[in-house]
Write a protein that holds these residues in place. Structure first.
Motif, PDB file in Angstrom:
ATOM      1  N   ASP A 153       0.839  -1.196   0.000  1.00  0.00           N
ATOM      2  CA  ASP A 153       0.000   0.000   0.000  1.00  0.00           C
ATOM      3  C   ASP A 153       0.883   1.258   0.000  1.00  0.00           C
ATOM      4  OD1 ASP A 153      -2.236   1.547  -0.007  1.00  0.00           O
ATOM      5  OD2 ASP A 153      -3.125   0.705   1.805  1.00  0.00           O
ATOM      6  N   PHE A 154       0.314   2.381  -0.283  1.00  0.00           N
ATOM      7  CA  PHE A 154       1.047   3.645  -0.446  1.00  0.00           C
ATOM      8  C   PHE A 154       2.003   3.938   0.699  1.00  0.00           C
ATOM      9  CE2 PHE A 154       1.755   8.176  -0.517  1.00  0.00           C
ATOM     10  CZ  PHE A 154       1.881   8.460  -1.868  1.00  0.00           C
ATOM     11  N   PHE A 155       1.512   3.779   1.924  1.00  0.00           N
ATOM     12  CA  PHE A 155       2.345   4.096   3.092  1.00  0.00           C
ATOM     13  C   PHE A 155       3.013   2.857   3.695  1.00  0.00           C
ATOM     14  CE2 PHE A 155      -0.927   7.491   2.985  1.00  0.00           C
ATOM     15  CZ  PHE A 155      -0.096   8.587   2.864  1.00  0.00           C
ATOM     16  N   ASN A 156       2.920   1.737   3.011  1.00  0.00           N
ATOM     17  CA  ASN A 156       3.457   0.449   3.498  1.00  0.00           C
ATOM     18  C   ASN A 156       2.818  -0.020   4.801  1.00  0.00           C
ATOM     19  OD1 ASN A 156       6.403   2.049   2.596  1.00  0.00           O
ATOM     20  ND2 ASN A 156       5.494   0.448   1.351  1.00  0.00           N
ATOM     21  N   LYS A 157       1.672   0.507   5.111  1.00  0.00           N
ATOM     22  CA  LYS A 157       0.967   0.105   6.346  1.00  0.00           C
ATOM     23  C   LYS A 157      -0.483   0.571   6.261  1.00  0.00           C
ATOM     24  CE  LYS A 157       1.367   2.695   9.996  1.00  0.00           C
ATOM     25  NZ  LYS A 157       1.720   3.502  11.146  1.00  0.00           N
ATOM     26  N   PRO A 158      -1.353   0.027   7.082  1.00  0.00           N
ATOM     27  CA  PRO A 158      -2.739   0.502   7.058  1.00  0.00           C
ATOM     28  C   PRO A 158      -2.815   1.943   7.564  1.00  0.00           C
ATOM     29  CG  PRO A 158      -2.531  -1.530   8.362  1.00  0.00           C
ATOM     30  CD  PRO A 158      -1.156  -1.041   8.075  1.00  0.00           C
ATOM     31  N   THR A 159      -3.598   2.769   6.898  1.00  0.00           N
ATOM     32  CA  THR A 159      -3.787   4.152   7.351  1.00  0.00           C
ATOM     33  C   THR A 159      -5.263   4.508   7.270  1.00  0.00           C
ATOM     34  OG1 THR A 159      -3.339   4.902   5.118  1.00  0.00           O
ATOM     35  CG2 THR A 159      -1.506   5.048   6.683  1.00  0.00           C
ATOM     36  N   ASN A 160      -5.593   5.612   7.917  1.00  0.00           N
ATOM     37  CA  ASN A 160      -6.992   6.035   7.960  1.00  0.00           C
ATOM     38  C   ASN A 160      -7.070   7.554   8.082  1.00  0.00           C
ATOM     39  OD1 ASN A 160      -6.111   4.446  10.686  1.00  0.00           O
ATOM     40  ND2 ASN A 160      -6.886   6.501  11.108  1.00  0.00           N
ATOM     41  N   LEU A 161      -8.285   8.075   7.942  1.00  0.00           N
ATOM     42  CA  LEU A 161      -8.484   9.511   8.152  1.00  0.00           C
ATOM     43  C   LEU A 161      -8.550   9.771   9.649  1.00  0.00           C
ATOM     44  CD1 LEU A 161     -11.221  10.244   5.442  1.00  0.00           C
ATOM     45  CD2 LEU A 161      -8.749  10.679   5.315  1.00  0.00           C
ATOM     46  N   THR A 162      -7.990  10.863  10.084  1.00  0.00           N
ATOM     47  CA  THR A 162      -7.872  11.125  11.521  1.00  0.00           C
ATOM     48  C   THR A 162      -9.251  11.300  12.181  1.00  0.00           C
ATOM     49  OG1 THR A 162      -6.794  12.492  13.188  1.00  0.00           O
ATOM     50  CG2 THR A 162      -7.664  13.647  11.280  1.00  0.00           C
ATOM     51  N   VAL A 163      -9.366  10.823  13.422  1.00  0.00           N
ATOM     52  CA  VAL A 163     -10.587  11.079  14.195  1.00  0.00           C
ATOM     53  C   VAL A 163     -10.382  12.247  15.150  1.00  0.00           C
ATOM     54  CG1 VAL A 163     -11.458   8.718  14.069  1.00  0.00           C
ATOM     55  CG2 VAL A 163      -9.981   9.371  15.968  1.00  0.00           C
ATOM     56  N   SER A 164      -9.121  12.659  15.306  1.00  0.00           N
ATOM     57  CA  SER A 164      -8.801  13.747  16.231  1.00  0.00           C
ATOM     58  C   SER A 164      -7.335  14.118  16.078  1.00  0.00           C
ATOM     59  CB  SER A 164      -9.051  13.272  17.680  1.00  0.00           C
ATOM     60  OG  SER A 164      -8.315  14.052  18.593  1.00  0.00           O
ATOM     61  N   GLY A 165      -7.028  15.388  16.255  1.00  0.00           N
ATOM     62  CA  GLY A 165      -5.635  15.831  16.158  1.00  0.00           C
ATOM     63  C   GLY A 165      -4.978  15.955  17.524  1.00  0.00           C
ATOM     64  N   GLN A 166      -5.655  15.436  18.532  1.00  0.00           N
ATOM     65  CA  GLN A 166      -5.186  15.656  19.905  1.00  0.00           C
ATOM     66  C   GLN A 166      -3.773  15.139  20.187  1.00  0.00           C
ATOM     67  OE1 GLN A 166      -7.577  13.949  23.068  1.00  0.00           O
ATOM     68  NE2 GLN A 166      -5.699  13.585  24.201  1.00  0.00           N
ATOM     69  N   LEU A 167      -3.510  13.888  19.809  1.00  0.00           N
ATOM     70  CA  LEU A 167      -2.219  13.305  20.202  1.00  0.00           C
ATOM     71  C   LEU A 167      -1.070  14.088  19.577  1.00  0.00           C
ATOM     72  CD1 LEU A 167      -3.012   9.487  20.178  1.00  0.00           C
ATOM     73  CD2 LEU A 167      -3.514  11.217  21.905  1.00  0.00           C
ATOM     74  N   GLU A 168      -1.266  14.551  18.357  1.00  0.00           N
ATOM     75  CA  GLU A 168      -0.244  15.379  17.704  1.00  0.00           C
ATOM     76  C   GLU A 168      -0.151  16.734  18.395  1.00  0.00           C
ATOM     77  OE1 GLU A 168      -2.644  13.713  16.125  1.00  0.00           O
ATOM     78  OE2 GLU A 168      -1.728  12.442  14.598  1.00  0.00           O
ATOM     79  N   ALA A 169      -1.308  17.272  18.820  1.00  0.00           N
ATOM     80  CA  ALA A 169      -1.303  18.561  19.524  1.00  0.00           C
ATOM     81  C   ALA A 169      -0.528  18.440  20.828  1.00  0.00           C
ATOM     82  CB  ALA A 169      -2.735  19.031  19.788  1.00  0.00           C
ATOM     83  N   GLU A 170      -0.635  17.286  21.486  1.00  0.00           N
ATOM     84  CA  GLU A 170       0.118  17.081  22.734  1.00  0.00           C
ATOM     85  C   GLU A 170       1.622  17.186  22.479  1.00  0.00           C
ATOM     86  OE1 GLU A 170      -0.847  14.028  25.629  1.00  0.00           O
ATOM     87  OE2 GLU A 170      -2.817  13.771  24.709  1.00  0.00           O
ATOM     88  N   LEU A 171       2.061  16.648  21.342  1.00  0.00           N
ATOM     89  CA  LEU A 171       3.494  16.718  21.013  1.00  0.00           C
ATOM     90  C   LEU A 171       3.920  18.174  20.874  1.00  0.00           C
ATOM     91  CD1 LEU A 171       3.614  13.927  18.261  1.00  0.00           C
ATOM     92  CD2 LEU A 171       3.700  13.661  20.748  1.00  0.00           C
TER      93      LEU A 171
END
Ligand code: 4AD
Ligand code: MG
Length: 478
Positions: free
Chosen positions: A194-212
């Protein structure tokens, strides 16, 4: 296209026979004399007056509802009632005709259901013009609020390899050929191809990235699209919706509540101050719509009064445990009027319960805190009692949950234990755990459902009517 004045500005001018040009779409053409033109810059249309025999018939017969035209003439004081100024036309130019036999938007009242079917044209009605002008300003007010406080706007990814809420219900993203899916030796799909070499999906929330981001920039927020493949057919859920997710370092649950309350009140005040015409129109629309409803289903207050009431007093802050006590003692629970009767502590609250607390019991917005850990996400901070987490949901009248957030679990050992209990694989979340390994600190954040707030402010009753092109099960037109 120089020399055009928008109608919003025209209506502010002192009429002194000055030459003006207006461009827009014809709403009505009455008595072969009065053209109402709207250009979306404000709710009001401007009246353009023509003397029929001063124009050639080829042109005037094209002045029909929906046509795009230019009118140039002089701005004069209006002779008629209903407007202060009008344009006495000297030139009319037709940009785009609109066949009155075929144009779906006749100058009459259309039902919201019908307008939903022609979402590509509904922008041209007063109701949707008002909604989308307000929607714009809500968005602007959010950025202004956070910018003025020194928050940084972070773009979280739309395609992701993680499931922030641990809730499933995601849209998969793939470039694999669905008619010829590559399989490994074990028969499972081979995502390496697959394109990213792994399963991917559309985000349900940007929270975890916002924490970073927050654990370096201190105060950040995301404001972007999120996706949930839940099969909800309610008036509050969409499959694609925008969420605002602030995340703040060195902040506890009280700071989080204070921030959310201040933000909501700021936005509501901003709209009250800048959109009185649109709100007045929507207030009248709501009153009309509710005439046909039984008394107990009508809004208790006119729209602007409802908004003013929210900002007038602090929101009620209540623990989940206290809310359950109130609900279990409530009439609808005792008489089994709730669809889901609350039997015991630990029950998840449905929107009927949230609305009872807000509309019947406290009669103001409520912030519910300290929920049972079993009905909340893995990243929420465990309280001392071992049973609850430092979560907060803000409940609004007529809406139910508008904000959901928490203080985050910043203790590495506690977080790992919780993830193990909830079967969240550590390997996939090592980037998230790194923030707890290196320089962790107390931090908090929340998510505001953008369209739910627009729904509340506009007094509309269905979320599908406050989003330009709503996505819900079975519907992804345009
Ligand atoms: O409560 P939720 O699921 O919380 C989160 O996603 C957290 N990660 C937020 C955070 O702490 N940063 O969603 C947050 C808000 C809800 O309160 C609701 O207003 C809105 O997003 N929301 C929806 N709006 C429209 N359609 C849906 N399907 C929604 N699901 C949630
Ligand atoms: Mg929630």
């Amino acid at each position: 296209m120089a020399g055009r004045t928008k109608i919003k500005e025209l209506l502010q001018l002192k009429p002194e026979n000055q030459q003006v040009t207006v461009k827009g779409w014809v709403r009505t053409f009455r008595n072969n004399q009065f053209i109402a033109i709207n250009d979306g810059s404000c709710l009001a249309s401007i009246q353009v007056v023509i003397v029929l025999d001063q124009f050639d018939a080829e042109t005037t017969k094209k002045i029909t509802t929906g046509a795009a035209i230019r009118a140039t003439g002089v701005l004069v004081e209006s002779q008629g009632k209903g407007q202060a100024v009008e344009v006495k036309a000297e030139e009319i130019e037709i940009y785009g005709v609109s066949d009155p036999e075929k144009y779906p938007l006749q100058p009459k009242k259309h039902s919201l259901e019908f307008l939903r079917e022609i979402s590509h044209l509904r922008f041209r009605t007063n109701t949707f013009g008002a909604i989308f002008r307000i929607r714009h300003s809500v968005s602007y007010a959010i950025h202004k609020f956070f910018n003025d406080k020194g928050f940084y706007y972070i773009h979280s990814p739309i395609i992701t390899g993680s499931d922030a809420e641990g809730a499933g219900e995601m849209f998969q993203v793939t470039t694999l050929d669905l008619n010829n899916v590559p399989k490994g030796e074990d028969g499972d799909i081979d995502f390496k191809e697959d394109f990213f070499n792994k399963p991917t999906n559309l985000t349900v929330s940007g929270q975890l990235e916002a924490e970073l981001g927050a654990l370096a920039l201190s105060e950040v927020y995301t404001f972007g699209p999120t996706f949930r493949a839940e099969n909800s057919h309610t008036t509050r859920h969409l499959a694609e919706f925008w969420m605002i997710e602030p995340e703040v370092a060195f902040a506890d649950l009280t700071d989080n509540m204070d921030l959310a309350e201040e933000m909501l009140n700021y936005i509501i005040s901003y709209i009250l101050e800048n959109h009185d015409d649109d709100l007045a129109f929507l207030e009248k629309r709501l009153a009309e719509e509710e005439k046909s409803k039984p008394q107990h289903l009508r809004s208790p207050l006119p729209l602007r009064e409802k908004l003013n009431n929210v900002i007038a007093e602090p929101y009620e802050r209540v623990t989940y445990t206290e809310a359950i006590r109130i609900l279990m003692n409530s009439k609808p629970n005792k008489k089994k009027k709730f669809q889901y009767v609350i039997e015991e502590w630990g029950a998840d609250l449905q929107s009927e319960h949230e609305r009872y607390l807000v509309e019947k019991h406290f009669k103001k917005p409520v912030i519910l805190i300290d929920y049972p850990k079993d009905i909340k996400a893995f990243y929420m901070r465990s309280n001392e009692d071992g049973k609850t987490v430092a979560a907060m949901d803000i409940l609004f009248p007529g809406i139910g949950e508008i904000v959901g957030g928490s203080q985050r679990e910043e203790r590495l050992d506690v977080l790992r234990k919780r993830m193990a209990e909830m079967d969240i694989p550590e390997e996939e979340m090592s980037w998230f755990l790194d923030t707890r390994r290196f320089g962790t600190c107390p931090h908090s954040g929340y998510g505001l459902g953008f369209s739910r707030l627009v729904l509340f402010i506009t007094g509309m009753s269905n979320i599908r009517d406050v989003v330009p092109f709503p996505r819900y099960p079975g519907s992804a037109e345009i």
